[in-house]
Scaffold this motif. Sequence first.
Motif, PDB file in Angstrom:
ATOM      1  N   ARG A 521     106.504  -6.186   2.404  1.00 18.56           N
ATOM      2  CA  ARG A 521     106.788  -4.880   3.008  1.00 18.56           C
ATOM      3  C   ARG A 521     107.854  -4.137   2.205  1.00 18.56           C
ATOM      4  O   ARG A 521     107.813  -2.919   2.075  1.00 18.56           O
ATOM      5  CB  ARG A 521     107.219  -5.057   4.462  1.00 18.56           C
ATOM      6  CG  ARG A 521     106.079  -5.381   5.411  1.00 18.56           C
ATOM      7  CD  ARG A 521     106.512  -5.227   6.865  1.00 18.56           C
ATOM      8  NE  ARG A 521     107.482  -6.255   7.230  1.00 18.56           N
ATOM      9  CZ  ARG A 521     107.173  -7.440   7.731  1.00 18.56           C
ATOM     10  NH1 ARG A 521     105.880  -7.771   7.897  1.00 18.56           N
ATOM     11  NH2 ARG A 521     108.102  -8.310   8.055  1.00 18.56           N
ATOM     12  N   TYR A 522     108.819  -4.890   1.671  1.00 20.25           N
ATOM     13  CA  TYR A 522     109.907  -4.264   0.931  1.00 20.25           C
ATOM     14  C   TYR A 522     109.428  -3.690  -0.401  1.00 20.25           C
ATOM     15  O   TYR A 522     109.857  -2.600  -0.809  1.00 20.25           O
ATOM     16  CB  TYR A 522     111.029  -5.272   0.690  1.00 20.25           C
ATOM     17  CG  TYR A 522     112.134  -4.742  -0.203  1.00 20.25           C
ATOM     18  CD1 TYR A 522     112.959  -3.708   0.211  1.00 20.25           C
ATOM     19  CD2 TYR A 522     112.330  -5.278  -1.487  1.00 20.25           C
ATOM     20  CE1 TYR A 522     113.966  -3.208  -0.609  1.00 20.25           C
ATOM     21  CE2 TYR A 522     113.330  -4.782  -2.307  1.00 20.25           C
ATOM     22  CZ  TYR A 522     114.140  -3.747  -1.877  1.00 20.25           C
ATOM     23  OH  TYR A 522     115.123  -3.245  -2.697  1.00 20.25           O
ATOM     24  N   ILE A 523     108.543  -4.383  -1.085  1.00 15.83           N
ATOM     25  CA  ILE A 523     108.131  -3.926  -2.413  1.00 15.83           C
ATOM     26  C   ILE A 523     106.916  -3.011  -2.362  1.00 15.83           C
ATOM     27  O   ILE A 523     106.555  -2.399  -3.377  1.00 15.83           O
ATOM     28  CB  ILE A 523     107.829  -5.113  -3.353  1.00 15.83           C
ATOM     29  CG1 ILE A 523     106.650  -5.928  -2.823  1.00 15.83           C
ATOM     30  CG2 ILE A 523     109.065  -5.971  -3.552  1.00 15.83           C
ATOM     31  CD1 ILE A 523     106.228  -7.074  -3.731  1.00 15.83           C
ATOM     32  N   ALA A 524     106.267  -2.901  -1.213  1.00 16.68           N
ATOM     33  CA  ALA A 524     105.062  -2.065  -1.132  1.00 16.68           C
ATOM     34  C   ALA A 524     105.427  -0.591  -1.214  1.00 16.68           C
ATOM     35  O   ALA A 524     106.447  -0.139  -0.686  1.00 16.68           O
ATOM     36  CB  ALA A 524     104.312  -2.350   0.168  1.00 16.68           C
ATOM     37  N   ALA A 525     104.583   0.165  -1.899  1.00 18.54           N
ATOM     38  CA  ALA A 525     104.791   1.606  -2.044  1.00 18.54           C
ATOM     39  C   ALA A 525     103.572   2.331  -1.489  1.00 18.54           C
ATOM     40  O   ALA A 525     102.514   2.347  -2.117  1.00 18.54           O
ATOM     41  CB  ALA A 525     105.009   1.972  -3.505  1.00 18.54           C
ATOM     42  N   GLU A 526     103.711   2.899  -0.304  1.00 17.93           N
ATOM     43  CA  GLU A 526     102.622   3.719   0.222  1.00 17.93           C
ATOM     44  C   GLU A 526     102.568   5.036  -0.556  1.00 17.93           C
ATOM     45  O   GLU A 526     103.603   5.616  -0.883  1.00 17.93           O
ATOM     46  CB  GLU A 526     102.820   3.981   1.706  1.00 17.93           C
ATOM     47  CG  GLU A 526     102.673   2.749   2.575  1.00 17.93           C
ATOM     48  CD  GLU A 526     102.689   3.080   4.047  1.00 17.93           C
ATOM     49  OE1 GLU A 526     102.849   4.275   4.374  1.00 17.93           O
ATOM     50  OE2 GLU A 526     102.550   2.155   4.866  1.00 17.93           O
ATOM     51  N   GLN A 527     101.376   5.466  -0.843  1.00 16.98           N
ATOM     52  CA  GLN A 527     101.188   6.673  -1.639  1.00 16.98           C
ATOM     53  C   GLN A 527     100.551   7.751  -0.772  1.00 16.98           C
ATOM     54  O   GLN A 527      99.603   7.481  -0.026  1.00 16.98           O
ATOM     55  CB  GLN A 527     100.295   6.366  -2.839  1.00 16.98           C
ATOM     56  CG  GLN A 527     100.225   7.465  -3.873  1.00 16.98           C
ATOM     57  CD  GLN A 527      99.384   7.047  -5.065  1.00 16.98           C
ATOM     58  OE1 GLN A 527      98.230   6.651  -4.923  1.00 16.98           O
ATOM     59  NE2 GLN A 527      99.949   7.123  -6.262  1.00 16.98           N
ATOM     60  N   SER A 528     101.062   8.975  -0.876  1.00 12.57           N
ATOM     61  CA  SER A 528     100.486  10.086  -0.123  1.00 12.57           C
ATOM     62  C   SER A 528     100.177  11.232  -1.076  1.00 12.57           C
ATOM     63  O   SER A 528     100.839  11.413  -2.099  1.00 12.57           O
ATOM     64  CB  SER A 528     101.445  10.565   0.973  1.00 12.57           C
ATOM     65  OG  SER A 528     102.630  11.097   0.409  1.00 12.57           O
ATOM     66  N   TYR A 529      99.163  11.973  -0.712  1.00 16.64           N
ATOM     67  CA  TYR A 529      98.695  13.091  -1.543  1.00 16.64           C
ATOM     68  C   TYR A 529      98.150  14.153  -0.615  1.00 16.64           C
ATOM     69  O   TYR A 529      97.262  13.880   0.211  1.00 16.64           O
ATOM     70  CB  TYR A 529      97.616  12.586  -2.494  1.00 16.64           C
ATOM     71  CG  TYR A 529      96.986  13.630  -3.391  1.00 16.64           C
ATOM     72  CD1 TYR A 529      97.738  14.341  -4.314  1.00 16.64           C
ATOM     73  CD2 TYR A 529      95.614  13.876  -3.326  1.00 16.64           C
ATOM     74  CE1 TYR A 529      97.144  15.266  -5.154  1.00 16.64           C
ATOM     75  CE2 TYR A 529      95.012  14.796  -4.166  1.00 16.64           C
ATOM     76  CZ  TYR A 529      95.778  15.496  -5.077  1.00 16.64           C
ATOM     77  OH  TYR A 529      95.204  16.420  -5.909  1.00 16.64           O
ATOM     78  N   ASN A 530      98.694  15.360  -0.703  1.00 16.77           N
ATOM     79  CA  ASN A 530      98.273  16.453   0.172  1.00 16.77           C
ATOM     80  C   ASN A 530      97.977  17.686  -0.666  1.00 16.77           C
ATOM     81  O   ASN A 530      98.739  18.031  -1.589  1.00 16.77           O
ATOM     82  CB  ASN A 530      99.363  16.771   1.199  1.00 16.77           C
ATOM     83  CG  ASN A 530      99.603  15.627   2.155  1.00 16.77           C
ATOM     84  OD1 ASN A 530      98.839  15.415   3.086  1.00 16.77           O
ATOM     85  ND2 ASN A 530     100.682  14.876   1.931  1.00 16.77           N
TER      86      ASN A 530
END
Length: 994
Positions: A521-530
Amino acid sequence: MDNRLRQRLMASTLLIGIAGGAAPAFAQDAAVAPSEESAVAADSGNAIVVTGSRIARPEIDSVSPIQVVSQEAIQNSGVTNIQDLLLENPVFGTPALSRTNSAFLTSGTGAATVDLRDLGSDRTLVLINGRRVVAGLPGSSTVDLNVIPTQFIERVDILTGGASSLYGSDAVAGVVNFVYKTDFEGLVADAQYGITERGDDANYRVNLTYGGNFADNRGNLMVHMGYTKQEGLLSRDRKNTVYDDADKWAYFTGDPADFGTSVEPYFSSFAPQGRFVANGRSFTYDANNNLKEGFSTNGPNGDGVGADGFNRQFYRTIAVPVERYLFAARGNYEVTDDINFFAEGTYANTNSSREIEPYPLGSDDIFSSSGGLVPIETLVDGVVRVNPFVPAAIAAAAVDEDGDGLRDISFSKRLADLGSRNGSTNRDFYRVATGFEGSIFDDFRWDVSYVYGRTTESQQSNGQPNVLNFANALAAVQDIDDLNNNGSTTDVICASAEARAQGCVPVNIFGFNSISPEAARYIAAEQSYNTSISQHVVSANLSGSLLTLPAGDLGVAIGTEYRKESSSENWDALTNAGLNAGNALPDTSGSFDVKEVYGEINVPILADTPFFDMLALRAAARLSDYSTVGTVYTYNVGAEWSPIPDIKFRGGYARSVRAPNVGELFTGPSQTFPSGLVDPCAGIGLTGGGVIGDNCRADAGVLANIRQNGEFTLNQSDRQGISGFNSGNPNLNEEKSDSYTVGVAINPRSIDALRNLTLTADYYNISIKDAIVSPPRQFILDQCYGGGDASFCDLIDRRATNTAINSAGSLEYIDSPLFNGGKLKVEGLDVAVAYTTAFGALDPDGRLSGRIAYTHLFDGFVVPVPGADKDPFVGEVGNSKDRFTANLGYGQDDFSLNFTGTYVGKAREDDQLLAAYGLEPDAIKIGSEFYLDSQARFIADERFEFYVGVDNLLDNKAPRLLSGTSFNTTGTDTAADVYDVFGRRFYAGVQVRF
């Protein structure tokens, strides 16, 4: 409509309205020539409009070739998305985006686009009822066909060849005009279900369409609601794509005899258990999670047995799932006998998702400045602490490789503990068109309209790491001082107090399932694009007969249009900074507007005289004033000649333009790390080397390197440490296109037995100059130092002095902004034949109909940058020299059966790839494919209709084009945007009318 006008309409439409690739309609049509009114875009009194002309008047047709896909053809195809039917037509090239080629893209997943003549989707203009449609992809003009309600379509007009003078920018390759139904009355409900023979990629479709008149039939309102779902197909669900495999030729010998034979499995060296290198020694873990020295990608025998590598294919996608909701409405009301109000609106919501294999993380993704070396020791209060997660054997092998006093290793690891890389895309589309239309002075028609469109997209993705957090988590030490106050001095914590304060959790990268859920959870990077795209269009048109000449009416059309386009796209902060182990991607926003006026004229020269049943000249011109590129001019001229009523010759020339779009103008710098570049200065000494030597020595860093080493010398870090930025260019100019067409249309109406036979043949030649391209970096280097164009030197930065790992004068950045410099050309021949006949006494109620649309390519090439050699694409995969679609159908009043065959001619590998292996352009060939579809329809009564169909009836398998070849679509082992990847599939449906 009076009989004389009807006959003239039939004649002109038969000559131009061959429905290439469209299945004929039988169930309810009389046994007459096919689509006799299908090319008519509007019918009001004695005035009609055809795509390809703005003039509204009787008897008009188009100088440019037009093909028509009718409503019946759409029904008989059983398609869920109109893209699937259009792509059967050989005038369309490989789509930029479809369900089968968008899984690996960072945006546009599940979108459906079309590309006339393979000249690029941005060079194909898509219209609805002759009016523009807002783009579906940010920064572009490309329309997503998911927004088109299939059941709302009356027909599709396909105009090939440049048409910017009539429709404005982007109509370089042609126009695809979706014409909606009008004056519809009743309620129609339909439902369809389909599935492949293998039991996957199920698809569902439910639609409800209602229409009715009101106000004593002065008005009509039509409403449509639809839902479709295509479940998608994963690579692991098919036995030919369940394992990673690679083309033996592409990866090893270069022997053409090996082409098409695979190395299977061809597992990835980025394995979930990790691969670790310490002082040149390699370590990994076996299947029992025991540490071992050595690493075997595919096992000792190359068969996967005992392999340490990873099967990426298990997580890959052949076709992404797409779910779509559609609402469309259209209405009109006669305010007076001469004024009509109209409005149309569309809302579409498209949802798609994608899945690909877990992220392949290398230590160089985190520690690029040190060449990927990871310290396994940390200096804490002057004391060297060893990372307690590091196995003793790896720690014993490690040495200080970068001179900082701490031992180092490097690693690669598939982040399976973070799960697959997956993403969801939600795209909303809104479009409203409204206005007034009418007639004045009996001979003129007018219309004014306003169109507003908006597309928004929201995308969420998972599976990539936050490299800053990962670096902090790798610097782990034993908590001998109980700094976390948990009462233990044997647990492991992050060495940095600042990182601990921000929630750092130490990460163990050694072995299977080694990363704890908390660390993940600490190293995960959620990516968003709008994204957000908007379009405003205001237009006014006037057309009709100015006066009557001896040979007929002098037709004219004039009009004006104002259009504004805006687009923005926004990534999350980590993606902007390139801190999720990927390249940095910039946010982009921008807008432009354009004011335009146009005029068109049709001059009849001769009529009803020997050898000149009809001779007419056409011309059109448009002046456009862009806020970005300034004023541009487009125009076309053409002629038609019918020596006798049964034969018509036609020809035309068009100058078209494509103005740069928002993305091309305003996209910010996006960092990339190119490989395989050859520095022209390598080996240059203090003297000699000609022009290259002089230009290299002019750089202070290069000269310092030469003086230090005797000649310009590079190390491995220099070769691997080249970066650069791709970007838009606000100084771009418009692309220019010249299009030539010459054709003949034959309809032997004077022979009763052949009056329903039509044949057209059209030669086309389209060339584009000043094409917007991104120059290859090797070309930039060669032009700068080889004396070609010194301006390219401005894109190159070299290091002025030595650094810890790089040499003075070594390449640091080579930027590649877009510029006007490319050329494209395509040349070919379209032939279309259609025939309909009744069986007569043998079968009084039966009708037989057939059509063939064939395209042959003579030439086609790209010149990527000025001075570069031509890169021919004709005959390569996706651009076969020969393609055709043939339809054959039999029908009675309550039953019809039709077959559609699509032929894709033989092809070859990319000549550029072949040349890299020293092979001739035709060394690697791919055989032709023929796909056969069929459908049967049953009409129980005037209310109920049932149908069943089979696509790919022969169950053709797509040719194998494996990893390492030019046209491979990742996860499919073929060119999935060219060949059928699903195999035989079935569908059934019902339609109910109330």
